[in-house]
Design an enzyme around this catalytic site. Sequence first.
Site, PDB file in Angstrom:
ATOM      1  N   ARG A  50      37.592 -32.105 -29.864  1.00 53.08           N
ATOM      2  CA  ARG A  50      36.226 -31.566 -29.810  1.00 53.08           C
ATOM      3  C   ARG A  50      35.289 -32.301 -30.761  1.00 53.08           C
ATOM      4  NH1 ARG A  50      38.081 -25.671 -31.242  1.00 53.08           N
ATOM      5  NH2 ARG A  50      39.121 -27.062 -32.704  1.00 53.08           N
ATOM      6  N   ASP A 180      61.231 -33.537 -27.648  1.00 54.04           N
ATOM      7  CA  ASP A 180      61.986 -33.015 -28.787  1.00 54.04           C
ATOM      8  C   ASP A 180      62.323 -34.255 -29.599  1.00 54.04           C
ATOM      9  OD1 ASP A 180      64.250 -32.425 -30.488  1.00 54.04           O
ATOM     10  OD2 ASP A 180      64.339 -30.506 -29.454  1.00 54.04           O
ATOM     11  N   HIS A 181      61.638 -34.428 -30.722  1.00 52.61           N
ATOM     12  CA  HIS A 181      61.739 -35.744 -31.359  1.00 52.61           C
ATOM     13  C   HIS A 181      63.158 -36.038 -31.860  1.00 52.61           C
ATOM     14  CE1 HIS A 181      61.095 -33.687 -35.240  1.00 52.61           C
ATOM     15  NE2 HIS A 181      61.566 -34.773 -35.827  1.00 52.61           N
ATOM     16  N   LYS A 185      65.754 -39.808 -31.811  1.00 52.76           N
ATOM     17  CA  LYS A 185      66.431 -40.453 -32.950  1.00 52.76           C
ATOM     18  C   LYS A 185      67.641 -41.222 -32.437  1.00 52.76           C
ATOM     19  CE  LYS A 185      65.127 -36.834 -36.273  1.00 52.76           C
ATOM     20  NZ  LYS A 185      64.261 -37.461 -37.244  1.00 52.76           N
ATOM     21  N   GLU A 219      65.912 -30.165 -45.473  1.00 49.03           N
ATOM     22  CA  GLU A 219      64.744 -30.915 -45.964  1.00 49.03           C
ATOM     23  C   GLU A 219      64.523 -30.623 -47.436  1.00 49.03           C
ATOM     24  OE1 GLU A 219      61.356 -31.242 -43.081  1.00 49.03           O
ATOM     25  OE2 GLU A 219      62.213 -29.343 -42.433  1.00 49.03           O
ATOM     26  N   ASP A 238      61.546 -23.035 -35.550  1.00 49.09           N
ATOM     27  CA  ASP A 238      61.013 -24.379 -35.837  1.00 49.09           C
ATOM     28  C   ASP A 238      62.061 -25.465 -35.610  1.00 49.09           C
ATOM     29  OD1 ASP A 238      58.924 -26.094 -36.842  1.00 49.09           O
ATOM     30  OD2 ASP A 238      60.043 -26.267 -38.723  1.00 49.09           O
ATOM     31  N   HIS A 243      65.574 -28.523 -31.790  1.00 46.11           N
ATOM     32  CA  HIS A 243      66.297 -29.714 -32.236  1.00 46.11           C
ATOM     33  C   HIS A 243      67.805 -29.502 -32.381  1.00 46.11           C
ATOM     34  CE1 HIS A 243      62.275 -30.949 -32.894  1.00 46.11           C
ATOM     35  NE2 HIS A 243      62.119 -30.418 -34.088  1.00 46.11           N
TER      36      HIS A 243
HETATM   37  N1  LIG Z   1      51.970 -32.339 -37.191  1.00 44.54           N
HETATM   38  C1  LIG Z   1      53.253 -32.444 -36.940  1.00 44.54           C
HETATM   39  O1  LIG Z   1      54.034 -33.045 -37.682  1.00 44.54           O
HETATM   40  C2  LIG Z   1      53.822 -31.831 -35.713  1.00 44.54           C
HETATM   41  C3  LIG Z   1      53.034 -31.161 -34.801  1.00 44.54           C
HETATM   42  N2  LIG Z   1      53.572 -30.647 -33.669  1.00 44.54           N
HETATM   43  C4  LIG Z   1      52.747 -29.953 -32.688  1.00 44.54           C
HETATM   44  O2  LIG Z   1      51.708 -30.812 -32.240  1.00 44.54           O
HETATM   45  C5  LIG Z   1      50.538 -30.076 -31.986  1.00 44.54           C
HETATM   46  C6  LIG Z   1      49.412 -30.627 -32.854  1.00 44.54           C
HETATM   47  O3  LIG Z   1      49.779 -30.513 -34.189  1.00 44.54           O
HETATM   48  P1  LIG Z   1      48.891 -31.130 -35.365  1.00 44.54           P
HETATM   49  O4  LIG Z   1      48.412 -32.482 -35.036  1.00 44.54           O
HETATM   50  O5  LIG Z   1      49.676 -30.916 -36.591  1.00 44.54           O
HETATM   51  O6  LIG Z   1      47.654 -30.132 -35.382  1.00 44.54           O
HETATM   52  P2  LIG Z   1      46.218 -30.374 -36.023  1.00 44.54           P
HETATM   53  O7  LIG Z   1      45.663 -29.015 -36.279  1.00 44.54           O
HETATM   54  O8  LIG Z   1      46.234 -31.361 -37.106  1.00 44.54           O
HETATM   55  O9  LIG Z   1      45.399 -31.031 -34.825  1.00 44.54           O
HETATM   56  C7  LIG Z   1      45.004 -30.299 -33.687  1.00 44.54           C
HETATM   57  C8  LIG Z   1      44.224 -31.239 -32.806  1.00 44.54           C
HETATM   58  O10 LIG Z   1      43.810 -30.550 -31.629  1.00 44.54           O
HETATM   59  C9  LIG Z   1      42.405 -30.738 -31.449  1.00 44.54           C
HETATM   60  N3  LIG Z   1      41.917 -29.564 -30.724  1.00 44.54           N
HETATM   61  C10 LIG Z   1      41.934 -28.284 -31.134  1.00 44.54           C
HETATM   62  N4  LIG Z   1      41.399 -27.495 -30.179  1.00 44.54           N
HETATM   63  C11 LIG Z   1      41.053 -28.321 -29.162  1.00 44.54           C
HETATM   64  C12 LIG Z   1      40.460 -28.117 -27.891  1.00 44.54           C
HETATM   65  N5  LIG Z   1      40.100 -26.889 -27.479  1.00 44.54           N
HETATM   66  N6  LIG Z   1      40.250 -29.188 -27.086  1.00 44.54           N
HETATM   67  C13 LIG Z   1      40.581 -30.442 -27.499  1.00 44.54           C
HETATM   68  N7  LIG Z   1      41.155 -30.697 -28.681  1.00 44.54           N
HETATM   69  C14 LIG Z   1      41.377 -29.645 -29.494  1.00 44.54           C
HETATM   70  C15 LIG Z   1      41.875 -30.890 -32.863  1.00 44.54           C
HETATM   71  O11 LIG Z   1      40.666 -31.595 -32.934  1.00 44.54           O
HETATM   72  P3  LIG Z   1      39.209 -30.880 -32.877  1.00 44.54           P
HETATM   73  O12 LIG Z   1      39.223 -29.784 -33.869  1.00 44.54           O
HETATM   74  O13 LIG Z   1      38.278 -32.008 -33.181  1.00 44.54           O
HETATM   75  O14 LIG Z   1      39.063 -30.401 -31.480  1.00 44.54           O
HETATM   76  C16 LIG Z   1      42.954 -31.781 -33.439  1.00 44.54           C
HETATM   77  O15 LIG Z   1      42.761 -33.097 -32.999  1.00 44.54           O
HETATM   78  C17 LIG Z   1      50.905 -28.623 -32.278  1.00 44.54           C
HETATM   79  O16 LIG Z   1      51.370 -28.041 -31.087  1.00 44.54           O
HETATM   80  C18 LIG Z   1      52.039 -28.741 -33.260  1.00 44.54           C
HETATM   81  O17 LIG Z   1      52.884 -27.613 -33.237  1.00 44.54           O
HETATM   82  C19 LIG Z   1      54.897 -30.794 -33.390  1.00 44.54           C
HETATM   83  C20 LIG Z   1      55.742 -31.444 -34.249  1.00 44.54           C
HETATM   84  C21 LIG Z   1      55.290 -31.985 -35.492  1.00 44.54           C
HETATM   85  O1  LIG Z   2      59.889 -30.437 -35.736  1.00 42.47           O
HETATM   86  C1  LIG Z   2      59.944 -30.397 -36.945  1.00 42.47           C
HETATM   87  O2  LIG Z   2      60.683 -31.333 -37.580  1.00 42.47           O
HETATM   88  C2  LIG Z   2      60.451 -31.622 -38.944  1.00 42.47           C
HETATM   89  C3  LIG Z   2      61.697 -32.341 -39.434  1.00 42.47           C
HETATM   90  O3  LIG Z   2      61.851 -33.522 -38.717  1.00 42.47           O
HETATM   91  P1  LIG Z   2      62.720 -34.720 -39.313  1.00 42.47           P
HETATM   92  O4  LIG Z   2      62.639 -35.757 -38.265  1.00 42.47           O
HETATM   93  O5  LIG Z   2      62.083 -35.110 -40.620  1.00 42.47           O
HETATM   94  O6  LIG Z   2      64.092 -34.167 -39.521  1.00 42.47           O
HETATM   95  C4  LIG Z   2      60.184 -30.392 -39.766  1.00 42.47           C
HETATM   96  O7  LIG Z   2      59.734 -30.789 -41.065  1.00 42.47           O
HETATM   97  C5  LIG Z   2      59.105 -29.569 -39.128  1.00 42.47           C
HETATM   98  O8  LIG Z   2      58.956 -28.350 -39.849  1.00 42.47           O
HETATM   99  C6  LIG Z   2      59.446 -29.254 -37.699  1.00 42.47           C
HETATM  100  O9  LIG Z   2      58.327 -28.652 -37.067  1.00 42.47           O
END
Ligand SMILES: NC(=O)C1=CN([C@@H]2O[C@H](COP(=O)(O)OP(=O)(O)OC[C@H]3O[C@@H](n4cnc5c(N)ncnc54)[C@H](OP(=O)(O)O)[C@@H]3O)[C@@H](O)[C@H]2O)C=CC1
Ligand SMILES: O=C1O[C@H](COP(=O)(O)O)[C@@H](O)[C@H](O)[C@H]1O
Length: 489
Positions: A50, A180-181, A185, A219, A238, A243
Amino acid sequence: MTHCHQVAPFDYVIFGATGDLTMRKLLPALYYRLTMGQVPDTARIIGTARSPLKRNEYQTRARDALKRFVKADDFDEDTVDRFLDMIHYVSLDGSKPDSNWEGLREVLSHKAEEHVRVFYYATAPDLYGAISKNLHNEGLVTDDSRVVLEKPIGIDLKTAEEINEGVGQYFKESNVFRIDHYLGKETVQNVIALRFANPLFEAVWSGEHIESVQITAGELVGVEGRAAYYDNSGALRDMVQNHLLQVLCLVAMEKPASLEADDVRDAKVSVLKSLVPLDAKTLPTSTVRAQYTKGHSKGATVEGYLEELGHESNTETYVALRAEIDTPRWKNVPFYIRSAKRLKAKVSEIVVTFKPSATKLFPSQPEKNVLVIRIQPDEGVSWQFNVKNPLDDDFGLWETNLDVHFERAFSVRYPDAYERLLLDAVRGYPVLFIRRDEVEAAWKWVAPVMEAWAKNEVPMAHYAAGSWGPEEARQMLARDGQVWHEDVE
Ligand SMILES: NC(=O)C1=CN([C@@H]2O[C@H](COP(=O)(O)OP(=O)(O)OC[C@H]3O[C@@H](n4cnc5c(N)ncnc54)[C@H](OP(=O)(O)O)[C@@H]3O)[C@@H](O)[C@H]2O)C=CC1
Ligand SMILES: O=C1O[C@H](COP(=O)(O)O)[C@@H](O)[C@H](O)[C@H]1O
């Protein structure tokens, strides 16, 4: 030597392009694959979120992300420029039908050749259905378009079904790539090779020879900046539902008919469906949940989970489960699964303990053979076995290790899990992604645990940050005459 072939030209449309996941994982992963020659120069990465950003502003953010998250030695200015040229940005609210879909359509239509289209949902999962519907209504989902879904797929079976239905109305299952990352691996994929490319292991891989299996993902870090998400999730949702159950499937599955996606997934889902349900009788002795309290990590004093949060919570930062699989291969073999934040070490590993010999020949009972598959860090395999003690003329034994450290052995860079998965989606190669029935079977198995914990039927235990976890988890294994593998300093 790399065996990554260049993929077809593609358009990667990322929803959530300004978020943590995109910056920390997705853009660096695509950059690395460009450096490896897997990404064609005509590919495009179209970020959407957004935030009202111009293309050049987003490119600057992308550059900063590469600077931060790509190793300095791998940051090559020319390649970075080529990468940034691939990047576009469309400001768009994916959940709203009246948002800037025209802007996305315009970028997508400006290309000289056919591109594979991949939508990556890196936003909150409750938006997945709405984004899919809007993409469909705007005519942007072609017959071949793929969609990659980030975890979590729901917080329970019901919400997972809702997400799967929401997306499934507009994308056929064969085009849905649930990430599923852990499956990305190398060392997790290697479980398949270890088991089925080595006749020695294949021959002994069952309860006839195996006494127990431990799967750990520990972790050092706490909940970091993700407390809001984590406190609604906890370690079971989580890490275990996704995983660690995936890892368990690879360890326990029957030999798949082939390495084709559906054969491997059929083998995995059959493990999930054979997990013995935990019930009122087994839950108190087969599950442990705990929160970390104040302690020490990397030489510093760190706060407990509740102090970090600043409020009460019933969310576990530690989970340990004792699972059984009701198949002839695994009858009565305990699978211990544990995952935690703020443990003593960062360690993800699979520990397979073999049964001792049934008859006694040596003066001292030989130690059991143990196979440790180190998922991370120090990816590798070690095999604990017994040799004759050369200083003992009465056949005393010595326990020793055959230890392979993959990075040293193969002189390769171990890629981040996302690299392969992102490009597999472009290739339309789903073997390392999760099929709908797997996600739902996993939720079904963890449901009684979640319900019992929510009702406090299993008390919350505690462990000091920087320790190996609560006493209750040690006791759970002690009841079976087992101990946790805690070899890492
Ligand atoms: N961060 C991580 O390490 C991990 C994250 N995930 C999953 O990935 C997803 C994203 O996580 P993360 O990046 O941490 O979250 P963030 O909160 O950092 O980012 C969310 C993103 O979504 C965008 N967004 C929010 N609402 C909308 C909308 N209505 N339309 C378009 N874009 C939107 C935001 O941008 P803006 O506000 O500009 O719209 C932003 O770019 C989640 O489902 C999370 O559970 C999974 C594994 C690991
Ligand atoms: O999906 C997730 O994984 C990380 C751990 O990933 P790893 O590759 O470093 O083992 C975890 O920290 C996080 O909470 C979880 O959402």
